[in-house]
Design an enzyme around this catalytic site. Sequence first.
Site, PDB file in Angstrom:
ATOM      1  N   GLY A   1      -0.464  -0.790 -15.375  1.00 60.98           N
ATOM      2  CA  GLY A   1      -1.039  -0.754 -14.025  1.00 60.98           C
ATOM      3  C   GLY A   1      -0.454  -1.869 -13.196  1.00 60.98           C
ATOM      4  O   GLY A   1       0.297  -2.709 -13.692  1.00 60.98           O
TER       5      GLY A   1
ATOM      6  N   ASP B   1       7.198   3.229 -17.403  1.00 62.15           N
ATOM      7  CA  ASP B   1       6.377   2.735 -16.282  1.00 62.15           C
ATOM      8  C   ASP B   1       7.248   2.188 -15.161  1.00 62.15           C
ATOM      9  O   ASP B   1       6.733   1.898 -14.081  1.00 62.15           O
ATOM     10  CB  ASP B   1       5.397   1.654 -16.759  1.00 62.15           C
ATOM     11  CG  ASP B   1       6.086   0.548 -17.543  1.00 62.15           C
ATOM     12  OD1 ASP B   1       6.679   0.846 -18.591  1.00 62.15           O
ATOM     13  OD2 ASP B   1       6.053  -0.614 -17.088  1.00 62.15           O
TER      14      ASP B   1
HETATM   15  P1  AMP Z   1       7.296  -5.194 -15.519  1.00 61.83           P
HETATM   16  O1  AMP Z   1       7.962  -5.706 -16.757  1.00 61.83           O
HETATM   17  O2  AMP Z   1       7.455  -6.101 -14.328  1.00 61.83           O
HETATM   18  O3  AMP Z   1       7.647  -3.795 -15.206  1.00 61.83           O
HETATM   19  O4  AMP Z   1       5.736  -5.229 -15.835  1.00 61.83           O
HETATM   20  C1  AMP Z   1       5.104  -4.567 -16.906  1.00 61.83           C
HETATM   21  C2  AMP Z   1       3.619  -4.664 -16.721  1.00 61.83           C
HETATM   22  O5  AMP Z   1       3.196  -6.025 -16.763  1.00 61.83           O
HETATM   23  C3  AMP Z   1       3.093  -4.098 -15.417  1.00 61.83           C
HETATM   24  O6  AMP Z   1       1.840  -3.538 -15.646  1.00 61.83           O
HETATM   25  C4  AMP Z   1       3.011  -5.322 -14.538  1.00 61.83           C
HETATM   26  O7  AMP Z   1       2.101  -5.173 -13.484  1.00 61.83           O
HETATM   27  C5  AMP Z   1       2.552  -6.375 -15.523  1.00 61.83           C
HETATM   28  N1  AMP Z   1       2.969  -7.720 -15.141  1.00 61.83           N
HETATM   29  C6  AMP Z   1       4.220  -8.230 -15.132  1.00 61.83           C
HETATM   30  N2  AMP Z   1       4.223  -9.505 -14.728  1.00 61.83           N
HETATM   31  C7  AMP Z   1       2.937  -9.831 -14.466  1.00 61.83           C
HETATM   32  C8  AMP Z   1       2.271 -11.007 -14.003  1.00 61.83           C
HETATM   33  N3  AMP Z   1       2.932 -12.127 -13.727  1.00 61.83           N
HETATM   34  N4  AMP Z   1       0.925 -10.945 -13.858  1.00 61.83           N
HETATM   35  C9  AMP Z   1       0.244  -9.833 -14.136  1.00 61.83           C
HETATM   36  N5  AMP Z   1       0.803  -8.705 -14.574  1.00 61.83           N
HETATM   37  C10 AMP Z   1       2.137  -8.684 -14.737  1.00 61.83           C
HETATM   38 MG    MG Z   2       7.105  -2.482 -14.047  1.00 60.56          MG
END
Ligand code: AMP
Ligand code: MG
Length: 487
Positions: free
Chosen positions: A90, A252
């Site tokens: 999410g 995702d």
């Molecule tokens: P990503 O690797 O950026 O595609 O993120 C994978 C998941 O981790 C997604 O659900 C992001 O919203 C969550 N996410 C990544 N970085 C953060 C952060 N600093 N704080 C909260 N959620 C994160």
């Molecule tokens: Mg992502």
Amino acid sequence: MKALDELTFDNRFARLGDAFSTHVLPEPLDEPRLVVASKAAMALLDLDPAVAQTPVFAELFGGHKLWAEAEPRAMVYSGHQFGGYTPQLGDGRGLLLGEVYNEAGEHWDLHLKGAGMTPYSRMGDGRAVLRSSIREFLASEALHALGIPTSRALCVIGSSTPVWREKQERGAMVLRLAHSHIRFGHFEYFYYTKKPEQQAELAEHVLNLHYPECREQPEPYLAMFREIVERNAEMIAKWQAYGFCHGVMNTDNMSILGITFDFGPFAFLDDFDAHFICNHSDHEGRYSFSNQVPIGQWNLSALAQALTPFISVDALKEALGLYLPLYQAHYLDLMRRRLGLTTAEDDDQQLVERLLKLMQNSGVDYTLFFRRLGDEPAALAVARLRDDFVDLAGFDAWAERYKARVARDGDYTQEQRRERMHAVNPLYILRNYLAQNAIAAAESGDYSEVRRLHEVLTRPFEEQAGMEQYAQRPPDWGKHLEISCSS
Ligand code: AMP
Ligand code: MG
């Protein structure tokens, strides 16, 4: 041209309700300031570019102010990460602020990344750092300029808010634009949590808003899936043709619209390297450069699984079968054009493969090779490029074949050839070291380099006076930069 308070909202995703997203307000950044804005992206919202310079711009996109008609929501989704299923992801650090429609009637999602904690933040802090926000901004706008489908970026807002990664950094926000932020993982979430009603609602939403032409087909959902397969095949063909490595092709991070989405430790190739891994946490090379092609299909299969309630398995398999041939056709078409060819011959695939192998063995700069190949008539160009290769006999054999192929291709002047080739072979790409230089300056408060680099990358095919330093191979320090996954 509109002022900021003249945007018109129509929040269609928010109206799907609480099963799909949660209302969350952005958490403001301290001392928000404009780092960089994209005039071209502002034009998508009919915004007057001058408004980027007003204080209210940084306040809006730094999370301090909100339009009365905005409805900030954190979306829920799940997805396959590095091959394993994660049941709930999410928007952990981004919010869909609302959907704005422009004068042409197009809807654009306004998504604020780095906007603070949400119910989906898990262990994260909800923040994005300046470094990763600048990288996402530059990549979005650079890919778009190269003609590669992508989400767009309106601006980066910097701040004094401390954010901890491997060291202390500063928080930032990037305002992302896309016609939709729905991912493969949205469908997977409702499929695996066994919520057929919501899943059907989601499918109707995507069909009606994003694939309305598929409504006319005898099996609308199947037609929509086919279209998604086609768009992914085309997008990934463009990545491969231009040397773009996404880095985290988890489901995702795959857009339902077939656009490049959710940038992490991405990279454009400097030297050609089929095995290049841009994400240093990707120990097995699952998302290496050449693996992006089969992974594209793997991801589509994961989406297909989530669509089994609507489409028969046989039909899904047949549609998935379109992916590779379509990919190959698009890729070959692009590579022919990069080689300056206007006709098709059976052996062209081999001509491309041989060249890439030679480039790989000699560490030849992928972007500059093609640009220089068009600078001069084929015979002269290959004679000059020869010095870059280690296997001279191998290159000579390729060059003979290429010259003969060009001679058969058609009767055109070098002027026409150069113009045609330069229109598809960029001079400027977002090299990691260029991004790194701009980030280092921005981290010390000087945003001029980010802005200049952005400007250069908006016209990648056009030689720009005084910008030679952006069209060079990286210096030694800039060749193997480790881009951290933490962002
Ligand atoms: P990503 O690797 O950026 O595609 O993120 C994978 C998941 O981790 C997604 O659900 C992001 O919203 C969550 N996410 C990544 N970085 C953060 C952060 N600093 N704080 C909260 N959620 C994160
Ligand atoms: Mg992502």
